[in-house]
Design a protein around this motif. Structure first.
Motif, PDB file in Angstrom:
ATOM      1  N   LYS A   1     -19.418 -43.832  -8.993  1.00 39.03           N
ATOM      2  CA  LYS A   1     -20.521 -44.286 -10.113  1.00 39.03           C
ATOM      3  C   LYS A   1     -21.874 -44.127  -9.387  1.00 39.03           C
ATOM      4  CE  LYS A   1     -18.442 -45.357 -14.578  1.00 39.03           C
ATOM      5  NZ  LYS A   1     -18.388 -46.400 -15.517  1.00 39.03           N
ATOM      6  N   LYS A   2     -21.540 -45.214  -8.489  1.00 38.69           N
ATOM      7  CA  LYS A   2     -22.653 -46.192  -7.267  1.00 38.69           C
ATOM      8  C   LYS A   2     -23.588 -44.215  -7.288  1.00 38.69           C
ATOM      9  CE  LYS A   2     -24.319 -49.287  -4.309  1.00 38.69           C
ATOM     10  NZ  LYS A   2     -24.365 -50.398  -3.572  1.00 38.69           N
ATOM     11  N   MET A   3     -22.089 -44.171  -6.375  1.00 40.63           N
ATOM     12  CA  MET A   3     -22.403 -42.856  -5.258  1.00 40.63           C
ATOM     13  C   MET A   3     -22.656 -41.526  -5.747  1.00 40.63           C
ATOM     14  SD  MET A   3     -19.502 -44.004  -2.467  1.00 40.63           S
ATOM     15  CE  MET A   3     -20.087 -41.795  -1.250  1.00 40.63           C
ATOM     16  N   GLY A   4     -22.923 -41.003  -6.815  1.00 43.38           N
ATOM     17  CA  GLY A   4     -22.970 -39.849  -8.178  1.00 43.38           C
ATOM     18  C   GLY A   4     -22.480 -39.597  -7.949  1.00 43.38           C
ATOM     19  N   VAL A   5     -21.085 -39.045  -7.656  1.00 44.38           N
ATOM     20  CA  VAL A   5     -20.037 -38.516  -7.650  1.00 44.38           C
ATOM     21  C   VAL A   5     -19.398 -38.083  -8.572  1.00 44.38           C
ATOM     22  CG1 VAL A   5     -17.884 -38.158  -6.723  1.00 44.38           C
ATOM     23  CG2 VAL A   5     -18.832 -39.338  -5.307  1.00 44.38           C
ATOM     24  N   LYS A   6     -19.404 -36.572  -8.759  1.00 42.97           N
ATOM     25  CA  LYS A   6     -19.586 -35.753 -10.210  1.00 42.97           C
ATOM     26  C   LYS A   6     -18.488 -34.861 -10.169  1.00 42.97           C
ATOM     27  CE  LYS A   6     -24.071 -34.538 -11.010  1.00 42.97           C
ATOM     28  NZ  LYS A   6     -25.461 -35.843 -10.018  1.00 42.97           N
ATOM     29  N   LYS A   7     -17.819 -34.284  -9.079  1.00 42.54           N
ATOM     30  CA  LYS A   7     -16.619 -34.664  -8.918  1.00 42.54           C
ATOM     31  C   LYS A   7     -15.304 -34.452  -7.834  1.00 42.54           C
ATOM     32  CE  LYS A   7     -18.387 -29.397  -9.870  1.00 42.54           C
ATOM     33  NZ  LYS A   7     -18.947 -27.889  -9.668  1.00 42.54           N
ATOM     34  N   LEU A   8     -14.210 -34.586  -7.963  1.00 38.00           N
ATOM     35  CA  LEU A   8     -13.596 -34.828  -7.013  1.00 38.00           C
ATOM     36  C   LEU A   8     -12.455 -33.419  -6.487  1.00 38.00           C
ATOM     37  CD1 LEU A   8     -12.592 -38.501  -8.625  1.00 38.00           C
ATOM     38  CD2 LEU A   8     -13.730 -37.938  -7.064  1.00 38.00           C
TER      39      LEU A   8
ATOM     40  N   SER B   1     -14.116 -35.157  -2.921  1.00 36.35           N
ATOM     41  CA  SER B   1     -15.867 -35.047  -2.339  1.00 36.35           C
ATOM     42  C   SER B   1     -15.383 -35.787  -1.364  1.00 36.35           C
ATOM     43  CB  SER B   1     -16.217 -35.894  -3.185  1.00 36.35           C
ATOM     44  OG  SER B   1     -16.661 -35.118  -4.048  1.00 36.35           O
ATOM     45  N   ILE B   2     -16.210 -35.274  -0.184  1.00 40.36           N
ATOM     46  CA  ILE B   2     -15.765 -35.855   1.431  1.00 40.36           C
ATOM     47  C   ILE B   2     -18.215 -35.968   1.064  1.00 40.36           C
ATOM     48  CG2 ILE B   2     -16.431 -35.858   4.083  1.00 40.36           C
ATOM     49  CD1 ILE B   2     -13.752 -34.511   3.446  1.00 40.36           C
ATOM     50  N   TYR B   3     -17.654 -37.496   1.874  1.00 41.15           N
ATOM     51  CA  TYR B   3     -19.506 -37.485   2.198  1.00 41.15           C
ATOM     52  C   TYR B   3     -19.676 -37.941   3.610  1.00 41.15           C
ATOM     53  CZ  TYR B   3     -20.674 -37.808  -3.358  1.00 41.15           C
ATOM     54  OH  TYR B   3     -21.463 -37.905  -4.091  1.00 41.15           O
ATOM     55  N   ILE B   4     -20.386 -37.611   4.413  1.00 33.13           N
ATOM     56  CA  ILE B   4     -20.272 -38.053   5.680  1.00 33.13           C
ATOM     57  C   ILE B   4     -21.894 -38.594   5.824  1.00 33.13           C
ATOM     58  CG2 ILE B   4     -21.177 -37.338   8.109  1.00 33.13           C
ATOM     59  CD1 ILE B   4     -18.794 -35.086   7.622  1.00 33.13           C
ATOM     60  N   ASN B   5     -21.979 -40.039   6.711  1.00 29.61           N
ATOM     61  CA  ASN B   5     -22.970 -40.043   6.558  1.00 29.61           C
ATOM     62  C   ASN B   5     -23.911 -40.603   4.805  1.00 29.61           C
ATOM     63  OD1 ASN B   5     -22.818 -41.284   9.087  1.00 29.61           O
ATOM     64  ND2 ASN B   5     -23.851 -40.437  10.270  1.00 29.61           N
ATOM     65  N   GLY B   6     -23.417 -40.901   3.708  1.00 27.50           N
ATOM     66  CA  GLY B   6     -24.344 -41.189   2.363  1.00 27.50           C
ATOM     67  C   GLY B   6     -24.677 -40.026   1.827  1.00 27.50           C
ATOM     68  N   LYS B   7     -24.097 -38.531   2.700  1.00 33.87           N
ATOM     69  CA  LYS B   7     -24.502 -36.773   2.336  1.00 33.87           C
ATOM     70  C   LYS B   7     -23.199 -36.190   2.168  1.00 33.87           C
ATOM     71  CE  LYS B   7     -28.754 -37.126   4.542  1.00 33.87           C
ATOM     72  NZ  LYS B   7     -29.375 -36.647   5.602  1.00 33.87           N
ATOM     73  N   LEU B   8     -23.171 -35.908   0.322  1.00 35.12           N
ATOM     74  CA  LEU B   8     -22.120 -34.833   0.259  1.00 35.12           C
ATOM     75  C   LEU B   8     -21.731 -33.677   0.935  1.00 35.12           C
ATOM     76  CD1 LEU B   8     -19.974 -34.147  -1.998  1.00 35.12           C
ATOM     77  CD2 LEU B   8     -21.168 -32.564  -3.427  1.00 35.12           C
ATOM     78  N   LYS B   9     -20.890 -33.783   1.698  1.00 36.51           N
ATOM     79  CA  LYS B   9     -20.129 -31.917   2.375  1.00 36.51           C
ATOM     80  C   LYS B   9     -20.178 -31.353   1.722  1.00 36.51           C
ATOM     81  CE  LYS B   9     -22.505 -33.638   4.990  1.00 36.51           C
ATOM     82  NZ  LYS B   9     -24.911 -32.233   5.864  1.00 36.51           N
ATOM     83  N   PHE B  10     -18.066 -31.778   0.817  1.00 32.35           N
ATOM     84  CA  PHE B  10     -17.664 -31.646   0.943  1.00 32.35           C
ATOM     85  C   PHE B  10     -17.088 -31.509  -0.866  1.00 32.35           C
ATOM     86  CE2 PHE B  10     -16.491 -31.192   5.449  1.00 32.35           C
ATOM     87  CZ  PHE B  10     -16.797 -29.528   5.349  1.00 32.35           C
ATOM     88  N   SER B  11     -16.982 -30.823  -1.703  1.00 31.55           N
ATOM     89  CA  SER B  11     -16.393 -31.404  -3.543  1.00 31.55           C
ATOM     90  C   SER B  11     -15.462 -30.117  -3.956  1.00 31.55           C
ATOM     91  CB  SER B  11     -18.263 -31.213  -4.509  1.00 31.55           C
ATOM     92  OG  SER B  11     -18.048 -31.239  -5.518  1.00 31.55           O
ATOM     93  N   SER B  12     -15.020 -30.509  -4.430  1.00 26.85           N
ATOM     94  CA  SER B  12     -13.705 -30.377  -5.140  1.00 26.85           C
ATOM     95  C   SER B  12     -12.917 -28.981  -4.063  1.00 26.85           C
ATOM     96  CB  SER B  12     -14.213 -28.684  -6.463  1.00 26.85           C
ATOM     97  OG  SER B  12     -14.811 -30.458  -6.995  1.00 26.85           O
TER      98      SER B  12
END
Length: 69
Positions: A33-40, A42-53
């Protein structure tokens, strides 16, 4: 998704950390929730969304990791 992340960890070794936040555990839910993930998944790299679903192949993930190393 965790499998490809673990492959990356074996390849890059101590240059990267792999952390899995599980949506079935209270701490994981709070973090997601804190990261604001909308879809699972997901891969974040250095806090930035790179891959979602989308589960990236090894080459795609390695390329994204190498951009930040």
């Amino acid at each position: 998704m965790v499998d490809v992340a673990q492959i990356a960890k074996k390849y890059f070794g101590n240059k990267i950390d792999v952390v899995e936040y599980k949506f079935s555990e209270i701490d994981g839910i709070k973090r997601i929730k804190k990261m604001g993930v909308k879809k699972l998944p997901s891969i974040y790299i250095n806090g930035k969304l790179k891959f979602s679903s989308i589960i990236p192949n090894k080459e795609e993930l390695f390329a994204e990791i190498e951009k930040v190393l």
